[in-house]
Design a protein around this motif. Structure first.
Motif, PDB file in Angstrom:
ATOM      1  N   HIS A 155       0.899  -1.075  -0.104  1.00  0.00           N
ATOM      2  CA  HIS A 155      -0.117   0.048  -0.041  1.00  0.00           C
ATOM      3  C   HIS A 155       0.917   0.982   0.008  1.00  0.00           C
ATOM      4  O   HIS A 155       2.001   1.300   0.248  1.00  0.00           O
ATOM      5  CB  HIS A 155      -0.934   0.103   1.291  1.00  0.00           C
ATOM      6  CG  HIS A 155       0.156   0.112   2.348  1.00  0.00           C
ATOM      7  ND1 HIS A 155       0.680  -0.822   2.994  1.00  0.00           N
ATOM      8  CD2 HIS A 155       0.317   1.249   3.317  1.00  0.00           C
ATOM      9  CE1 HIS A 155       1.189  -0.396   4.130  1.00  0.00           C
ATOM     10  NE2 HIS A 155       1.035   0.826   4.230  1.00  0.00           N
ATOM     11  N   ASP A 200       1.046   5.130   1.877  1.00  0.00           N
ATOM     12  CA  ASP A 200       0.221   5.678   2.829  1.00  0.00           C
ATOM     13  C   ASP A 200      -0.437   6.877   2.794  1.00  0.00           C
ATOM     14  O   ASP A 200      -0.085   7.719   1.763  1.00  0.00           O
ATOM     15  CB  ASP A 200       1.523   5.984   4.025  1.00  0.00           C
ATOM     16  CG  ASP A 200       1.657   5.003   5.064  1.00  0.00           C
ATOM     17  OD1 ASP A 200       1.527   3.716   4.637  1.00  0.00           O
ATOM     18  OD2 ASP A 200       2.041   5.327   6.380  1.00  0.00           O
ATOM     19  N   GLN A 212       8.257   8.809   3.090  1.00  0.00           N
ATOM     20  CA  GLN A 212       8.096   8.046   4.218  1.00  0.00           C
ATOM     21  C   GLN A 212       9.205   7.570   4.799  1.00  0.00           C
ATOM     22  O   GLN A 212      10.164   6.905   4.024  1.00  0.00           O
ATOM     23  CB  GLN A 212       6.882   6.906   4.145  1.00  0.00           C
ATOM     24  CG  GLN A 212       6.550   6.096   5.479  1.00  0.00           C
ATOM     25  CD  GLN A 212       5.368   5.317   5.347  1.00  0.00           C
ATOM     26  OE1 GLN A 212       4.840   5.294   4.306  1.00  0.00           O
ATOM     27  NE2 GLN A 212       5.143   4.524   6.517  1.00  0.00           N
ATOM     28  N   ARG A 218      -7.175  -0.258   2.962  1.00  0.00           N
ATOM     29  CA  ARG A 218      -7.821  -0.065   4.087  1.00  0.00           C
ATOM     30  C   ARG A 218      -8.940   1.307   4.212  1.00  0.00           C
ATOM     31  O   ARG A 218      -9.523   1.653   4.961  1.00  0.00           O
ATOM     32  CB  ARG A 218      -6.681  -0.037   5.263  1.00  0.00           C
ATOM     33  CG  ARG A 218      -6.276  -1.301   5.848  1.00  0.00           C
ATOM     34  CD  ARG A 218      -4.883  -0.988   6.622  1.00  0.00           C
ATOM     35  NE  ARG A 218      -3.889  -0.699   5.803  1.00  0.00           N
ATOM     36  CZ  ARG A 218      -2.814  -0.135   6.337  1.00  0.00           C
ATOM     37  NH1 ARG A 218      -2.812   0.666   7.353  1.00  0.00           N
ATOM     38  NH2 ARG A 218      -1.836   0.442   5.399  1.00  0.00           N
ATOM     39  N   HIS A 231       4.656  -0.224   0.322  1.00  0.00           N
ATOM     40  CA  HIS A 231       5.478  -1.173   1.376  1.00  0.00           C
ATOM     41  C   HIS A 231       4.325  -2.006   1.749  1.00  0.00           C
ATOM     42  O   HIS A 231       3.113  -1.790   1.916  1.00  0.00           O
ATOM     43  CB  HIS A 231       5.967  -0.230   2.446  1.00  0.00           C
ATOM     44  CG  HIS A 231       5.045   0.823   2.954  1.00  0.00           C
ATOM     45  ND1 HIS A 231       4.416   1.887   2.485  1.00  0.00           N
ATOM     46  CD2 HIS A 231       4.394   0.827   4.274  1.00  0.00           C
ATOM     47  CE1 HIS A 231       3.595   2.542   3.109  1.00  0.00           C
ATOM     48  NE2 HIS A 231       3.629   1.814   4.384  1.00  0.00           N
TER      49      HIS A 231
HETATM   50 ZN    ZN Z   1       2.128   2.063   5.732  1.00  0.00          ZN
END
Ligand code: ZN
Ligand code: OGA
Ligand code: ZN
Length: 363
Positions: free
Chosen positions: A187, A189, A200, A276, A328
């Protein structure tokens, strides 16, 4: 001279480097586009030299008689038609796309002390983030909040609702599945943020749990594969804005963006993929089936084992990656075991700036 004949006068004049047009102290433009004569034309062109002696062309303008001197090298670099398509460094054109076998034996990594003390090591590490999408720093001090110091070596921390940094460890009442022992599939972030954090960092403090291995997937490579294998699916994913959302007691974030962002020339430049936080896509019913077929196809492609680089973070490792390109993942881990990462967000423009200045100093 041929090239100047085809140069649009307003474009050429807007780029006049003379001290009346640009402040010599900072290179910033001193006039507005509306201040140029509406009937602007090139009156004549002569061979000339720049103030530092390079070959140049001088343009005399009508009707105002202004004079502009353009270095030949500048004209060659900037006149359309004389160079390849332009880019800002963020699209697939300026990246080295990879799969896991392709990176075998040449993981981009750097030792923390060498990174701090040797500008060439630092430049190579930062360049890896731009070209491959990540770098793994080793032997970073295992210290609380150290991840913020890592970010500050190349740029600025992006504070969010999760704080300056976020604790990736098992929590009693998690507001995000990252803070449990669950498996997390590839995914990006925070797709529910606009602008999305472009970098990130994940700094490993403890990883003694059973499981909890890491994975990275080059989303640009995956999207390029989708384009080759299923052009209609690719097309849909570049066109349909997907509503991403995140909400907890204090926060309510949303952003509508396609899963695959492409530029005007069709070049891949941004991936947002996070099962998600994807909300209910609103489309005419007949298009929803097509969207879901395309979404599933891309999801399957992202799970191909050869696309995912697998490794395990150990204490002192700090991963820095491009969150607009790489996905990641982590495997599930036993919640009874100790696993603690500290994460932070930062931005890639700052990193690119730091690298550009480093190159200025080392060239
Ligand atoms: Zn993540
Ligand atoms: C995250 C995440 C990965 C990990 O916190 O965004 O994906 O290794 N964590 O725990
Ligand atoms: Zn001028």
């Amino acid at each position: 001279m041929e090239s100047l004949a085809s140069a649009p006068p307003f474009w050429l004049r807007d780029n006049c480097p003379c001290p009346a047009c640009r402040d010599p102290r900072n290179g910033q433009k001193l006039f507005q586009i509306t201040e140029l004569p509406a009937a602007l034309t090139v009156d004549s062109v002569h061979d000339a030299h720049t103030p530092d002696g390079a070959a140049a062309l001088e343009v005399v303008w009508a009707p105002d008689g202004h004079r502009s001197v353009y270095a030949e090298t500048w004209l060659q670099d900037h006149l359309l038609g004389t160079t390849a398509a332009s880019g800002d460094g963020r699209t697939e054109d300026d990246k080295e796309l990879w799969d896991a076998p392709g990176l075998a034996g040449r993981l981009p990594e750097a030792d923390w002390d060498a990174y701090l003390t040797d500008p060439a090591v630092r430049a190579t590490a930062l360049e890896s983030v731009l070209r491959l999408g990540f770098v793994l720093l080793r032997n970073v001090p295992v210290r609380d909040r150290q991840v913020l110091d890592v970010a500050r070596t190349f740029g600025y921390v992006r504070e969010t609702n999760y704080g300056e940094l976020f604790e990736v460890r098992v929590e009693a009442d998690p507001n995000n599945l990252a803070f449990t022992g669950a498996r997390i599939t590839p995914h990006t972030d925070n797709p529910y943020r606009d602008p999305v954090p472009t970098l990130q960092l994940l700094h490993c403090l403890t990883n003694a749990a059973q499981g909890g291995d890491s994975g990275l997937v080059d989303g640009f490579h995956a999207a390029a594969l989708l384009r080759a294998e299923a052009p209609e699916a690719y097309e849909i994913l570049t066109r349909v804005p997907v509503p991403f959302a995140f909400a907890d007691e204090h926060t309510e974030l949303r952003a509508h963006r396609p899963l695959i962002g492409a530029d005007r020339d069709g070049r891949i430049r941004e991936i947002r993929f996070n099962n998600r936080s994807i909300g209910a896509v609103r489309l005419p019913v007949d298009l929803l089936d097509a969207f879901y077929a395309a979404y599933r196809r891309f999801g399957e492609l992202l799970l191909r084992p050869e696309l995912q680089l697998d490794f395990r973070l150990t204490p002192g490792d700090c991963l820095i990656f491009d969150n607009t390109r790489l996905l990641h993942a982590r495997t599930a881990f036993a919640e009874s075991g100790a696993r603690h990462l500290q994460g932070a967000y930062a931005d890639i423009d700052g990193l690119a700036s730091t690298l550009a200045v480093l190159r200025r100093e080392t060239m």
